[in-house]
Design an enzyme around this catalytic site. Structure first.
Site, PDB file in Angstrom:
ATOM      1  N   TYR A   1       0.869  -1.182   0.000  1.00 39.67           N
ATOM      2  CA  TYR A   1       0.000   0.000   0.000  1.00 39.67           C
ATOM      3  C   TYR A   1       0.908   1.235   0.000  1.00 39.67           C
ATOM      4  O   TYR A   1       0.881   2.073   0.895  1.00 39.67           O
ATOM      5  CB  TYR A   1      -0.970  -0.001   1.184  1.00 39.67           C
ATOM      6  CG  TYR A   1      -2.307   0.594   0.800  1.00 39.67           C
ATOM      7  CD1 TYR A   1      -3.172  -0.123  -0.033  1.00 39.67           C
ATOM      8  CD2 TYR A   1      -2.689   1.857   1.218  1.00 39.67           C
ATOM      9  CE1 TYR A   1      -4.393   0.422  -0.421  1.00 39.67           C
ATOM     10  CE2 TYR A   1      -3.897   2.409   0.830  1.00 39.67           C
ATOM     11  CZ  TYR A   1      -4.737   1.684   0.017  1.00 39.67           C
ATOM     12  OH  TYR A   1      -5.946   2.222  -0.379  1.00 39.67           O
ATOM     13  N   LEU A   2       1.687   1.284  -1.058  1.00 35.89           N
ATOM     14  CA  LEU A   2       2.861   2.157  -1.085  1.00 35.89           C
ATOM     15  C   LEU A   2       2.519   3.634  -1.236  1.00 35.89           C
ATOM     16  O   LEU A   2       1.529   3.993  -1.866  1.00 35.89           O
ATOM     17  CB  LEU A   2       3.781   1.715  -2.233  1.00 35.89           C
ATOM     18  CG  LEU A   2       4.218   0.249  -2.145  1.00 35.89           C
ATOM     19  CD1 LEU A   2       5.019  -0.135  -3.390  1.00 35.89           C
ATOM     20  CD2 LEU A   2       5.041  -0.004  -0.889  1.00 35.89           C
TER      21      LEU A   2
ATOM     22  N   HIS B   1       7.623   5.233   1.148  1.00 33.71           N
ATOM     23  CA  HIS B   1       8.250   4.028   0.605  1.00 33.71           C
ATOM     24  C   HIS B   1       9.122   4.384  -0.604  1.00 33.71           C
ATOM     25  O   HIS B   1      10.235   3.876  -0.775  1.00 33.71           O
ATOM     26  CB  HIS B   1       7.191   3.021   0.150  1.00 33.71           C
ATOM     27  CG  HIS B   1       6.296   2.513   1.250  1.00 33.71           C
ATOM     28  ND1 HIS B   1       4.961   2.806   1.306  1.00 33.71           N
ATOM     29  CD2 HIS B   1       6.552   1.715   2.312  1.00 33.71           C
ATOM     30  CE1 HIS B   1       4.427   2.203   2.359  1.00 33.71           C
ATOM     31  NE2 HIS B   1       5.363   1.538   2.995  1.00 33.71           N
TER      32      HIS B   1
ATOM     33  N   GLY C   1      12.840   3.539   7.009  1.00 27.23           N
ATOM     34  CA  GLY C   1      12.459   4.931   7.232  1.00 27.23           C
ATOM     35  C   GLY C   1      12.583   5.336   8.689  1.00 27.23           C
ATOM     36  O   GLY C   1      12.297   4.550   9.595  1.00 27.23           O
TER      37      GLY C   1
ATOM     38  N   VAL D   1       9.132  11.116   5.698  1.00 25.81           N
ATOM     39  CA  VAL D   1       8.442  11.913   4.675  1.00 25.81           C
ATOM     40  C   VAL D   1       7.047  12.290   5.181  1.00 25.81           C
ATOM     41  O   VAL D   1       6.311  11.430   5.678  1.00 25.81           O
ATOM     42  CB  VAL D   1       8.329  11.129   3.343  1.00 25.81           C
ATOM     43  CG1 VAL D   1       7.610  11.954   2.284  1.00 25.81           C
ATOM     44  CG2 VAL D   1       9.711  10.718   2.848  1.00 25.81           C
TER      45      VAL D   1
ATOM     46  N   SER E   1       1.739   7.340   5.938  1.00 27.47           N
ATOM     47  CA  SER E   1       1.593   5.995   6.489  1.00 27.47           C
ATOM     48  C   SER E   1       0.498   5.281   5.711  1.00 27.47           C
ATOM     49  O   SER E   1      -0.513   5.903   5.352  1.00 27.47           O
ATOM     50  CB  SER E   1       1.192   6.074   7.968  1.00 27.47           C
ATOM     51  OG  SER E   1       0.708   4.826   8.413  1.00 27.47           O
ATOM     52  N   SER E   2       0.687   3.976   5.492  1.00 27.15           N
ATOM     53  CA  SER E   2      -0.377   3.213   4.830  1.00 27.15           C
ATOM     54  C   SER E   2      -1.647   3.279   5.663  1.00 27.15           C
ATOM     55  O   SER E   2      -2.760   3.225   5.127  1.00 27.15           O
ATOM     56  CB  SER E   2       0.053   1.757   4.647  1.00 27.15           C
ATOM     57  OG  SER E   2       1.302   1.704   3.991  1.00 27.15           O
TER      58      SER E   2
HETATM   59  P1  AMP Z   1       5.676  -0.307   6.097  1.00 28.79           P
HETATM   60  O1  AMP Z   1       5.175  -0.695   4.746  1.00 28.79           O
HETATM   61  O2  AMP Z   1       4.767   0.620   6.836  1.00 28.79           O
HETATM   62  O3  AMP Z   1       6.129  -1.491   6.914  1.00 28.79           O
HETATM   63  O4  AMP Z   1       6.985   0.564   5.849  1.00 28.79           O
HETATM   64  C1  AMP Z   1       8.047   0.068   5.079  1.00 28.79           C
HETATM   65  C2  AMP Z   1       9.224   0.994   5.215  1.00 28.79           C
HETATM   66  O5  AMP Z   1       8.862   2.299   4.795  1.00 28.79           O
HETATM   67  C3  AMP Z   1       9.717   1.123   6.673  1.00 28.79           C
HETATM   68  O6  AMP Z   1      11.132   1.147   6.676  1.00 28.79           O
HETATM   69  C4  AMP Z   1       9.142   2.442   7.083  1.00 28.79           C
HETATM   70  O7  AMP Z   1       9.902   3.087   8.097  1.00 28.79           O
HETATM   71  C5  AMP Z   1       9.212   3.214   5.791  1.00 28.79           C
HETATM   72  N1  AMP Z   1       8.251   4.329   5.847  1.00 28.79           N
HETATM   73  C6  AMP Z   1       6.920   4.255   6.078  1.00 28.79           C
HETATM   74  N2  AMP Z   1       6.385   5.493   6.138  1.00 28.79           N
HETATM   75  C7  AMP Z   1       7.405   6.366   5.931  1.00 28.79           C
HETATM   76  C8  AMP Z   1       7.516   7.784   5.891  1.00 28.79           C
HETATM   77  N3  AMP Z   1       6.452   8.570   6.060  1.00 28.79           N
HETATM   78  N4  AMP Z   1       8.720   8.324   5.680  1.00 28.79           N
HETATM   79  C9  AMP Z   1       9.816   7.538   5.524  1.00 28.79           C
HETATM   80  N5  AMP Z   1       9.789   6.202   5.541  1.00 28.79           N
HETATM   81  C10 AMP Z   1       8.597   5.620   5.754  1.00 28.79           C
END
Ligand code: AMP
Length: 281
Positions: free
Chosen positions: A32-33, A37, A147, A176, A185-186
């Protein structure tokens, strides 16, 4: 972009790349990028010869009453997004391929895993560390990108990599945000318009703390209290935690000296959101 569904295929593909002398970057995600991401993907594309993105909603990092079932998923859209970004391989394994029946082995990063989010999500970081170690073994990346939004996660993974002598460089990419300050955030997809507005309290609280530090405040207790006050003004917000901690040990900080991690988790309606900022003097 290759879409690979199995551990075996992914191992073979990455082995082949290594034989060709290619440096591999890995970006682990739950899909859910969004642009957060994508910032990790871009960081890999700048440094590595090939970029692998994994999309796996990891069941072991969700608690029994958490949102594993309803976590947002849209593989087609994600794949199109990654193809456009120039990703070389998308690894999207099935649950049983990662955790075959009878699965019994987990990684724990003691102490660090129990603080902050670990207190309200017991077992969460054990699930994260386990799946990331498995991904490191499958892809054998030279670098892996995470992130700063998930500050505790990246700290734990760095410690795991160091403690287990893993041959991977962990790269932390900046958090970000939306133009109005909300951390991408997803889970933002869960928010109603009113909740989306209320969710601004998280970044507003953190920004208040940054300004207070710039104005000379050094007392961690007063900073935490001030952030809590901002959050408590928002009727849809319910605080899980607000803490000022040492960014390496996650031990509570008494004052801002050097660098302090100010981290929080807040329920906006039923949705739990996290955010953080590093305070430096
Ligand atoms: P997730 O899909 O939520 O598990 O996130 C996957 C990666 O993307 C993780 O390393 C998160 O820290 C990074 N990530 C998610 N949201 C953000 C954001 N707003 N800014 C930077 N990195 C992010």
């Amino acid at each position: 972009m290759k879409i690979v569904r199995t551990v075996a295929e992914t191992k073979a593909l990455c082995r082949q790349w290594r034989r060709e002398g290619k440096r591999i970057g890995l970006v682990p995600t739950m899909g859910y990028l969004h642009d957060g991401h994508l910032s990790l993907v871009r960081a890999s594309k700048e440094r590595d010869d090939v970029t692998v993105v994994s999309i796996f909603v990891n069941p072991t990092q969700f608690g029994p009453n958490e949102d594993f079932q309803k976590y947002p998923r849209d593989l087609d859209k994600d794949a199109a997004y990654l193809r456009q970004a120039g990703v070389d391989a998308l690894f999207h394994p099935g649950r049983d391929d990662v955790y075959p029946p009878g699965y019994r082995t987990y990684v724990e990063v003691e102490g660090l895993q129990d603080r902050l989010c670990g207190r309200s999500r017991p077992g969460h970081f054990r699930g994260v560390a386990t799946v990331v170690l498995k991904l490191f073994d499958i892809v054998a990346p030279d670098r892996a990108y995470f992130g700063a939004k998930d500050a505790q996660q990246v700290l734990i993974l760095r410690r795991m990599a160091r403690d287990l002598d893993l041959d991977v460089e962990i790269v932390t990419c900046p958090l970000v945000r939306e133009p109005d300050g909300l951390a991408l955030s997803s889970r933002n997809a869960y928010l109603s318009p009113a909740e989306r507005q209320a969710a601004l309290a998280l970044s507003t609280g953190l920004r208040w703390a940054e300004k207070a530090v710039a104005a000379g405040e050094r007392d961690a207790g007063r900073l935490v209290a001030g952030v809590r006050a901002v959050l408590e003004r928002e009727p849809l917000a319910r605080i899980d935690y607000v803490e000022a901690v040492d960014p390496e040990t996650l031990e509570p900080a008494a004052e801002v000296r050097g660098e302090v991690l100010l981290a929080l988790a807040v329920f906006i309606g039923p949705t739990r959101l996290i955010d953080n900022v590093r305070l430096r003097v």
